[in-house]
Design a protein around this motif. Structure first.
Motif, short mmCIF file in Angstrom:
data_model
loop_
_atom_site.label_atom_id
_atom_site.label_comp_id
_atom_site.label_asym_id
_atom_site.label_seq_id
_atom_site.Cartn_x
_atom_site.Cartn_y
_atom_site.Cartn_z
N VAL A 298 3.90 4.03 -6.43
CA VAL A 298 3.34 2.79 -6.97
C VAL A 298 4.23 2.37 -8.13
CG1 VAL A 298 1.35 1.70 -8.07
CG2 VAL A 298 1.01 3.50 -6.35
N GLY A 299 4.82 1.18 -8.02
CA GLY A 299 5.69 0.67 -9.08
C GLY A 299 5.18 -0.65 -9.61
N PHE A 300 5.11 -0.76 -10.94
CA PHE A 300 4.63 -1.98 -11.58
C PHE A 300 5.78 -2.71 -12.26
CE2 PHE A 300 3.11 -3.68 -15.76
CZ PHE A 300 2.67 -4.89 -15.26
N SER A 301 5.95 -4.01 -11.98
CA SER A 301 6.94 -4.86 -12.62
C SER A 301 8.34 -4.26 -12.39
CB SER A 301 6.60 -5.02 -14.10
OG SER A 301 7.27 -6.11 -14.67
N ASP A 302 9.09 -3.91 -13.45
CA ASP A 302 10.39 -3.28 -13.22
C ASP A 302 10.23 -1.98 -12.43
OD1 ASP A 302 12.14 -5.10 -14.25
OD2 ASP A 302 12.63 -3.99 -16.06
N GLY A 303 9.09 -1.31 -12.57
CA GLY A 303 8.84 -0.12 -11.76
C GLY A 303 8.76 -0.45 -10.28
N GLY A 304 8.24 -1.64 -9.95
CA GLY A 304 8.25 -2.08 -8.56
C GLY A 304 9.66 -2.34 -8.07
N ASN A 305 10.49 -2.93 -8.93
CA ASN A 305 11.90 -3.13 -8.58
C ASN A 305 12.61 -1.80 -8.37
OD1 ASN A 305 11.09 -5.74 -9.28
ND2 ASN A 305 12.12 -5.70 -11.26
N ILE A 306 12.31 -0.84 -9.25
CA ILE A 306 12.89 0.50 -9.12
C ILE A 306 12.44 1.15 -7.82
CG2 ILE A 306 12.91 2.84 -10.11
CD1 ILE A 306 12.64 1.44 -12.88
N ALA A 307 11.16 0.97 -7.46
CA ALA A 307 10.66 1.56 -6.22
C ALA A 307 11.39 1.00 -5.00
CB ALA A 307 9.16 1.30 -6.10
N LEU A 308 11.64 -0.31 -5.00
CA LEU A 308 12.37 -0.90 -3.88
C LEU A 308 13.81 -0.37 -3.83
CD1 LEU A 308 11.12 -4.60 -4.10
CD2 LEU A 308 10.55 -2.93 -2.33
N GLU A 309 14.47 -0.31 -4.99
CA GLU A 309 15.84 0.23 -5.02
C GLU A 309 15.86 1.70 -4.62
OE1 GLU A 309 18.73 -0.80 -5.00
OE2 GLU A 309 19.12 -2.46 -6.37
N LEU A 310 14.84 2.45 -5.03
CA LEU A 310 14.75 3.85 -4.63
C LEU A 310 14.72 3.98 -3.12
CD1 LEU A 310 14.13 6.89 -5.29
CD2 LEU A 310 11.70 6.24 -5.24
N ALA A 311 13.88 3.19 -2.48
CA ALA A 311 13.77 3.26 -1.02
C ALA A 311 15.06 2.81 -0.34
CB ALA A 311 12.60 2.39 -0.56
N LEU A 312 15.75 1.83 -0.94
CA LEU A 312 16.99 1.33 -0.34
C LEU A 312 18.16 2.28 -0.56
CD1 LEU A 312 16.66 -2.41 -1.45
CD2 LEU A 312 16.64 -1.58 0.92
N ARG A 313 18.29 2.81 -1.77
CA ARG A 313 19.44 3.64 -2.13
C ARG A 313 19.28 5.08 -1.67
NH1 ARG A 313 22.79 1.55 -6.09
NH2 ARG A 313 23.18 3.59 -7.06
N HIS A 314 18.03 5.53 -1.52
CA HIS A 314 17.78 6.93 -1.18
C HIS A 314 16.75 7.00 -0.04
CE1 HIS A 314 19.97 8.24 -4.80
NE2 HIS A 314 19.40 7.19 -5.37
N PRO A 315 17.17 6.63 1.16
CA PRO A 315 16.23 6.67 2.29
C PRO A 315 15.63 8.07 2.45
CG PRO A 315 18.25 5.54 2.90
CD PRO A 315 18.50 6.15 1.56
N GLY A 316 14.34 8.12 2.61
CA GLY A 316 13.67 9.41 2.75
C GLY A 316 13.12 9.95 1.46
N ALA A 317 13.50 9.38 0.31
CA ALA A 317 12.99 9.88 -0.97
C ALA A 317 11.55 9.46 -1.20
CB ALA A 317 13.86 9.40 -2.12
N ALA A 318 11.19 8.27 -0.73
CA ALA A 318 9.85 7.75 -0.95
C ALA A 318 9.18 7.44 0.37
CB ALA A 318 9.91 6.48 -1.81
N GLY A 319 7.87 7.59 0.39
CA GLY A 319 7.09 7.19 1.55
C GLY A 319 6.65 5.75 1.39
N ARG A 320 5.39 5.50 1.63
CA ARG A 320 4.88 4.15 1.49
C ARG A 320 4.92 3.68 0.05
NH1 ARG A 320 -0.28 4.93 5.51
NH2 ARG A 320 -0.29 6.98 4.51
N LEU A 321 5.07 2.38 -0.13
CA LEU A 321 5.24 1.81 -1.46
C LEU A 321 4.13 0.80 -1.75
CD1 LEU A 321 9.05 0.85 -1.39
CD2 LEU A 321 8.05 3.05 -2.04
N VAL A 322 3.71 0.80 -3.02
CA VAL A 322 2.89 -0.28 -3.56
C VAL A 322 3.70 -0.88 -4.71
CG1 VAL A 322 0.72 -0.95 -4.66
CG2 VAL A 322 0.75 0.90 -2.97
N VAL A 323 4.18 -2.09 -4.55
CA VAL A 323 4.98 -2.72 -5.60
C VAL A 323 4.16 -3.86 -6.20
CG1 VAL A 323 7.19 -2.02 -4.64
CG2 VAL A 323 6.21 -4.18 -3.92
N VAL A 324 3.96 -3.79 -7.50
CA VAL A 324 3.04 -4.69 -8.21
C VAL A 324 3.85 -5.59 -9.13
CG1 VAL A 324 0.97 -4.83 -9.64
CG2 VAL A 324 1.34 -2.83 -8.16
N GLY A 325 3.85 -6.89 -8.88
CA GLY A 325 4.58 -7.81 -9.74
C GLY A 325 6.07 -7.58 -9.73
N ALA A 326 6.62 -7.27 -8.56
CA ALA A 326 8.06 -7.00 -8.43
C ALA A 326 8.84 -8.29 -8.20
CB ALA A 326 8.31 -6.02 -7.28
#
Length: 263
Positions: A115-143
């Motif tokens: 779960v990423g909020f604001s910049d944390g949501g942006n980080i969550a998306l980059e995490l999933a893109l840059r490191h496939p397999g590192a994160a499962g499902r995402l909740v991005v809030v205000g990204a």
């Protein structure tokens, strides 16, 4: 992230834990795991929480009473925020996503819900893109995918605050960290919507009804995700975790309980 009723306090000294750290060892007030400070509360499946700009894991404190009885909430302070050191690379969304990947690996977490909020949501998306397999499902809030995704008034205010902080830092060096954090919102992130087509996991995109992110930009994010869904929280602006923790908890709980379907 503070357990309900517990006082906020900082540790007297930071300790770096070993290569793989058990979540049970990270109770309040937490510890440095790899490059980032981590604290946990609750029990059950892990849910990783990534905060926004100029915040810490404490932005999710209001969420704790709603979810800690059924999930292990893993609060992480981003680089240069809270109790995490800035590091030599400075502040970029990409560098902060790389930090999270290292920390999740050291925690031995296998594709946790993030779960990423604001910049944390942006980080969550980059995490999933840059490191496939590192994160499962995402909740991005205000990204947002790029700075222009913010509403014009909010972006203008951010730009002005950053410019003032830069000028102020020339005579008051203690303002340099603030200037750098504000600069993160002025210059970052840089996520091409086309890249989102490569994400195979479910992504729930959450915004407040009066969010700082432009509605059309949020629609762009959702439409660019193969398995993206939109949830609008009524009656609130950008600070959904603070102003509407019960509603956000329901959304997180619902996603966590949904049967995992291969992308």
């Amino acid at each position: 992230m503070t357990p309900a009723g517990a006082p906020r306090r900082c540790p007297a000294a930071r300790g770096t834990l070993g290569l793989v750290t058990a979540l049970r060892d990270l109770r309040h007030p937490g510890a440095l795991v790899g490059p980032l400070w981590v604290v946990t509360v609750g029990s059950g499946p892990p849910v990783v929480l990534l905060h926004g700009n100029s915040e810490s894991h404490h932005v999710f404190d209001n969420l704790v009473p709603h979810l800690a009885g059924e999930m292990t909430l893993v609060g992480i302070d981003s680089r240069g925020h809270g109790l995490s050191p800035r590091g030599a690379r400075g502040l970029t969304i990409a560098a902060m996503a790389d930090d999270v990947a290292v920390t999740l690996a050291r925690l031995g977490l296998d594709r946790p819900l993030v779960v990423g909020f604001s910049d944390g949501g942006n980080i969550a998306l980059e995490l999933a893109l840059r490191h496939p397999g590192a994160a499962g499902r995402l909740v991005v809030v205000g990204a947002n995918l790029f700075p222009e995704g913010l509403r014009p008034v909010g972006k203008a205010l951010t730009d002005a605050a950053h410019a003032a902080a830069v000028v102020g830092a020339r005579v008051a060096p203690n303002l340099e960290p603030l200037a750098e954090r504000l600069g993160l919102m002025v210059h970052d992130p840089h996520i091409d919507p086309a890249r989102l087509a490569g994400l195979t996991q479910e992504v729930l995109v959450v915004v407040g009804e009066r969010d700082a992110v432009r509605p059309e930009h949020t629609a762009l994010i959702v439409d660019s995700l193969p398995r993206g869904r939109l949830a609008v929280v009524p009656g609130v602006g950008h600070m959904v975790p603070v102003r509407a923790p019960a509603q956000l908890a329901d959304l997180v709980r619902d996603l966590a309980r949904r049967p995992e379907v291969a992308g």
